[in-house]
Scaffold this motif. Sequence first.
Motif, PDB file in Angstrom:
ATOM      1  N   ALA A 266      -6.468  -2.958  -1.864  1.00  0.00           N
ATOM      2  CA  ALA A 266      -5.166  -2.295  -1.897  1.00  0.00           C
ATOM      3  C   ALA A 266      -5.136  -1.049  -1.030  1.00  0.00           C
ATOM      4  CB  ALA A 266      -4.805  -1.933  -3.344  1.00  0.00           C
ATOM      5  N   VAL A 267      -6.247  -0.345  -0.950  1.00  0.00           N
ATOM      6  CA  VAL A 267      -6.283   0.893  -0.160  1.00  0.00           C
ATOM      7  C   VAL A 267      -6.920   0.661   1.202  1.00  0.00           C
ATOM      8  CG1 VAL A 267      -7.087   3.278  -0.096  1.00  0.00           C
ATOM      9  CG2 VAL A 267      -6.409   2.258  -2.280  1.00  0.00           C
ATOM     10  N   GLY A 268      -8.008  -0.100   1.236  1.00  0.00           N
ATOM     11  CA  GLY A 268      -8.759  -0.255   2.470  1.00  0.00           C
ATOM     12  C   GLY A 268      -8.006  -1.016   3.552  1.00  0.00           C
ATOM     13  N   ILE A 269      -7.314  -2.099   3.178  1.00  0.00           N
ATOM     14  CA  ILE A 269      -6.630  -2.907   4.201  1.00  0.00           C
ATOM     15  C   ILE A 269      -5.527  -2.130   4.904  1.00  0.00           C
ATOM     16  CG2 ILE A 269      -5.165  -4.940   4.538  1.00  0.00           C
ATOM     17  CD1 ILE A 269      -6.851  -6.392   2.474  1.00  0.00           C
ATOM     18  N   PRO A 270      -4.610  -1.471   4.175  1.00  0.00           N
ATOM     19  CA  PRO A 270      -3.593  -0.685   4.900  1.00  0.00           C
ATOM     20  C   PRO A 270      -4.194   0.419   5.773  1.00  0.00           C
ATOM     21  CG  PRO A 270      -2.939  -1.009   2.613  1.00  0.00           C
ATOM     22  CD  PRO A 270      -4.354  -1.467   2.727  1.00  0.00           C
ATOM     23  N   MET A 271      -5.234   1.071   5.267  1.00  0.00           N
ATOM     24  CA  MET A 271      -5.853   2.125   6.054  1.00  0.00           C
ATOM     25  C   MET A 271      -6.523   1.556   7.305  1.00  0.00           C
ATOM     26  SD  MET A 271      -5.181   4.988   4.638  1.00  0.00           S
ATOM     27  CE  MET A 271      -6.386   6.112   5.338  1.00  0.00           C
ATOM     28  N   ALA A 272      -7.137   0.370   7.172  1.00  0.00           N
ATOM     29  CA  ALA A 272      -7.763  -0.260   8.333  1.00  0.00           C
ATOM     30  C   ALA A 272      -6.723  -0.636   9.381  1.00  0.00           C
ATOM     31  CB  ALA A 272      -8.549  -1.490   7.895  1.00  0.00           C
TER      32      ALA A 272
END
Length: 290
Positions: A266-272
């Motif tokens: 939930a957090v890592g994909i958008p930030m990536a």
Amino acid sequence: MNTGVLRHAIRPAVGVLPLALAIACAAAAQAVPQPGVTTGPAQPGTSSSPAQPGTTVKPAPPQSSPQVDYVVPENHRPIPADTAPAPAIDWQSLHAPEPVEPVAPIAPPPRTVRVGDFYTPAPDQLPDEILNPVNGFSADAEAGLSTALNSVGIDPSRSDKIAGMTAAGAVGGAALLGIPGAAAGALGGGIGGGIIGAGVGAAIGAGIGVGIVAATAAAAGAASGGIGAAIAAPEAIPVIGGGALIGLGVGAAVGAVGGAALGAAAVGIPMAVLGGVGGGIAGAAIGGAF
């Protein structure tokens, strides 16, 4: 109801508890990843040929990519050698896109991960079934960008540089933001999931303990009212409490793992994605300027 009968009915259930606890602990221990030994990535090989008599060997200029001899697949090209600086962009000569010859994708040396100007030896644990599609997708995207830049009048060598830096910048930006974001999301999700899982697991474990006591009492011939008394008896506390404890531990472990995975995604994909876009833009700017 006779207390002796209750004790006799519950005693088998109490004896089952240590075995159940041992089995649950063993299962939880197997589910936790054990620290392993990882091998360092293989270094890219080099090939050399004996110097010819009467010739002077000039030191090779610094390279941004590995320059080795390897078989290049059909419709591909080897990694370009940085033999001369790429011409600067002549902004006055740029024009609307025109048909140009498609740029061939770059094939990296065997067992090498390459995304634009980023390259590294592939770890032994990375199979070719994953490595080759990753390299192929990256090379096709890079070639497509080079072709598009050529079509508007940019020199092919400068187009290669911009495309390579764009791809490398996207990877670097995605890692720069995605990895910390995934770690933060995994931490928060793991804590929340562990708490929820502990509560649910404890309730389920206690219910299983009640079922064990009731089944044991019924097998001993207790009446329906006697089953309730058996569950409330002091001898039932270890069974019900032990079940709750086992469920709490297993539920917390499962909840933590599931919550960590969800939090990381939930957090890592958008930030990536955000980092990849920003890194790609920065890489394109660097590739166009230097």
